[in-house]
Every structure is written in structure tokens, then in C-alpha cells.
Design a protein around this motif. Structure first.
Motif, PDB file in Angstrom:
ATOM      1  N   THR A  99      16.825  19.864  20.977  1.00  0.00           N
ATOM      2  CA  THR A  99      17.390  20.788  19.995  1.00  0.00           C
ATOM      3  C   THR A  99      18.880  20.525  19.827  1.00  0.00           C
ATOM      4  N   ALA A 100      19.595  20.328  20.940  1.00  0.00           N
ATOM      5  CA  ALA A 100      21.026  20.043  20.885  1.00  0.00           C
ATOM      6  C   ALA A 100      21.287  18.715  20.175  1.00  0.00           C
ATOM      7  N   ALA A 101      20.445  17.714  20.435  1.00  0.00           N
ATOM      8  CA  ALA A 101      20.619  16.406  19.795  1.00  0.00           C
ATOM      9  C   ALA A 101      20.358  16.501  18.286  1.00  0.00           C
ATOM     10  N   LYS A 102      19.368  17.293  17.895  1.00  0.00           N
ATOM     11  CA  LYS A 102      19.100  17.475  16.462  1.00  0.00           C
ATOM     12  C   LYS A 102      20.267  18.188  15.785  1.00  0.00           C
ATOM     13  N   LYS A 103      20.836  19.166  16.497  1.00  0.00           N
ATOM     14  CA  LYS A 103      21.991  19.884  15.958  1.00  0.00           C
ATOM     15  C   LYS A 103      23.180  18.936  15.832  1.00  0.00           C
ATOM     16  N   ALA A 104      23.391  18.095  16.836  1.00  0.00           N
ATOM     17  CA  ALA A 104      24.487  17.121  16.796  1.00  0.00           C
ATOM     18  C   ALA A 104      24.288  16.135  15.648  1.00  0.00           C
ATOM     19  N   THR A 105      23.052  15.743  15.417  1.00  0.00           N
ATOM     20  CA  THR A 105      22.746  14.837  14.312  1.00  0.00           C
ATOM     21  C   THR A 105      23.098  15.486  12.987  1.00  0.00           C
ATOM     22  N   LYS A 106      22.679  16.723  12.821  1.00  0.00           N
ATOM     23  CA  LYS A 106      22.952  17.451  11.580  1.00  0.00           C
ATOM     24  C   LYS A 106      24.450  17.599  11.364  1.00  0.00           C
ATOM     25  N   GLU A 107      25.184  17.950  12.426  1.00  0.00           N
ATOM     26  CA  GLU A 107      26.632  18.111  12.309  1.00  0.00           C
ATOM     27  C   GLU A 107      27.309  16.784  11.973  1.00  0.00           C
ATOM     28  N   ALA A 108      26.847  15.692  12.602  1.00  0.00           N
ATOM     29  CA  ALA A 108      27.421  14.375  12.331  1.00  0.00           C
ATOM     30  C   ALA A 108      27.136  13.955  10.894  1.00  0.00           C
ATOM     31  N   GLU A 109      25.926  14.252  10.401  1.00  0.00           N
ATOM     32  CA  GLU A 109      25.579  13.928   9.008  1.00  0.00           C
ATOM     33  C   GLU A 109      26.452  14.717   8.041  1.00  0.00           C
TER      34      GLU A 109
END
Length: 196
Positions: A99-109
Motif C-alpha cells: 500500500t505504501a509503495a502504491k502511494k509512493a508511486t502515485k505521488e511520484a507520478e
């Protein structure tokens, strides 16, 4: 924040990203890879322990899914064996990390999209020329030439195969084979009492 989708025909966002923000793109790629890796770990746990009579079988939902809620419910039920509790904690930790990695991906995008949007009005004439001519047109032309060369090479290879099959035997080989077959036919005719 609402998701923004960039559409640009002359200068696609991917060109700006590749030229000006490669490290931000790398951060997005790394975060996506991490999320996918954690997702695979969860799938492997489910395949290994989520089957009937498996350690996590009781933590699965009726639809056969493993969710954070179903993990917590099973942990709080007090019916789990110590080995199962450890596995549930491990699965919960992996799910939280995913979940944290998906959130980090979204924020980076989102950061990359925002940086790209801000870069468009700041582009100089030379940067635009470089992006359009070098990065877009010349790359497209090189790819088209490469594809054409590959297609022609495949055609020539196929033609050579056809010619090899058609002319694979030399005239002396064919003549020798004809003479052998002719002798065989003559022998059969002689055996039947017919003279050639």
C-alpha cells in the motif's frame, strides 16, 4: 488532487520527461517495481498458504481474496495457531508495504506530471527544436528505417530458403538418381518379361 492526463501531439510528455526529468521517471519506475514485487509476494503467500487446509485459508474472504480487513479479523479472532499468527503478521506487513509503495508511486507520478506541466511554458526555442527534430522525428525515422530493413531482411531470407529448397540438388546428383531409377525400372520390366 485530480489526476491530470497530458495530451500533446507536437511534443509528447514522454519526450520532456526523457530529456529533462529522467531521475523522476526512474523514481516512478522504481516505486512501481517495488509495488509489483510486493504484490507478487502476496500472491505467492496466497498460493502457498491460502488453499484449503492452508495456514491462511481461514483468513481468506468468501470470494477467495486476502484483504487487510480479513487478516485483522482472523488475527483478532483468537482461534489462530501461533504459526498462523506469525504468517498473518508477515502477510499484513507485506500488504502495508505494498500500500505504501502504491502511494509512493502515485505521488511520484503526480510530481512528474506537475513538473512536466510546468516545463512546457518554460521551453526555449532551441529546446523545442531539439525535442521535436532530434528526439521525435529523427527517432521515428530511425525506427521506421530499422523496421523496413528488418522486413526486407526477412523477405530475402525467406526467398533464399525457397531457392535453396528448389535448387538444393545439383544436376549430376539428379542425373545419377535418374540413372539408378532407370536401371531399377529396366530390371522390373525384364523380370516381367518385357524388353525395353
Amino acid at each position: 488532487m485530480n489526476k491530470v492526463r497530458l495530451v500533446a501531439d507536437v511534443i509528447p510528455p514522454r519526450l520532456i520527461v526523457a530529456r529533462f526529468f529522467p531521475e523522476m521517471q526512474q523514481a516512478v519506475d522504481d516505486a512501481q517495481a517495488k509495488a509489483e514485487e510486493l504484490g507478487r509476494e502476496i500472491e505467492e503467500l496466497i498460493e502457498e498458504h491460502g488453499v484449503e487446509c492452508g495456514l491462511m485459508a481461514e483468513a481468506m474472504t468468501e470470494a477467495g481474496k486476502l484483504t487487510a480487513a480479513s487478516l485483522k479479523a482472523r488475527q483478532k479472532s483468537g482461534e489462530a495457531e501461533p504459526e498462523e499468527v506469525e504468517l498473518l503478521k508477515h502477510a499484513s506487513k507485506i500488504m502495508s508495504a505494498e500500500t505504501a509503495a502504491k502511494k509512493a508511486t502515485k505521488e511520484a507520478e503526480e510530481a512528474l506530471t506537475e513538473a512536466t506541466l510546468k516545463k512546457y511554458p518554460e521551453l526555449t526555442e532551441d529546446e523545442i527544436r531539439t525535442l521535436v527534430v532530434d528526439d521525435k522525428w529523427l527517432t521515428d525515422i530511425a525506427e521506421l528505417i530499422e523496421a523496413e530493413i528488418e522486413a526486407r531482411t526477412e523477405q530475402l531470407t525467406a526467398r533464399v530458403r525457397v531457392l535453396t529448397e528448389r535448387y538444393g540438388h545439383t544436376l549430376p546428383e539428379i542425373s545419377d538418381r535418374m540413372a539408378a531409377l532407370e536401371a531399377k525400372v529396366s530390371a522390373h520390366l525384364a523380370a516381367m518379361g518385357i524388353s525395353a
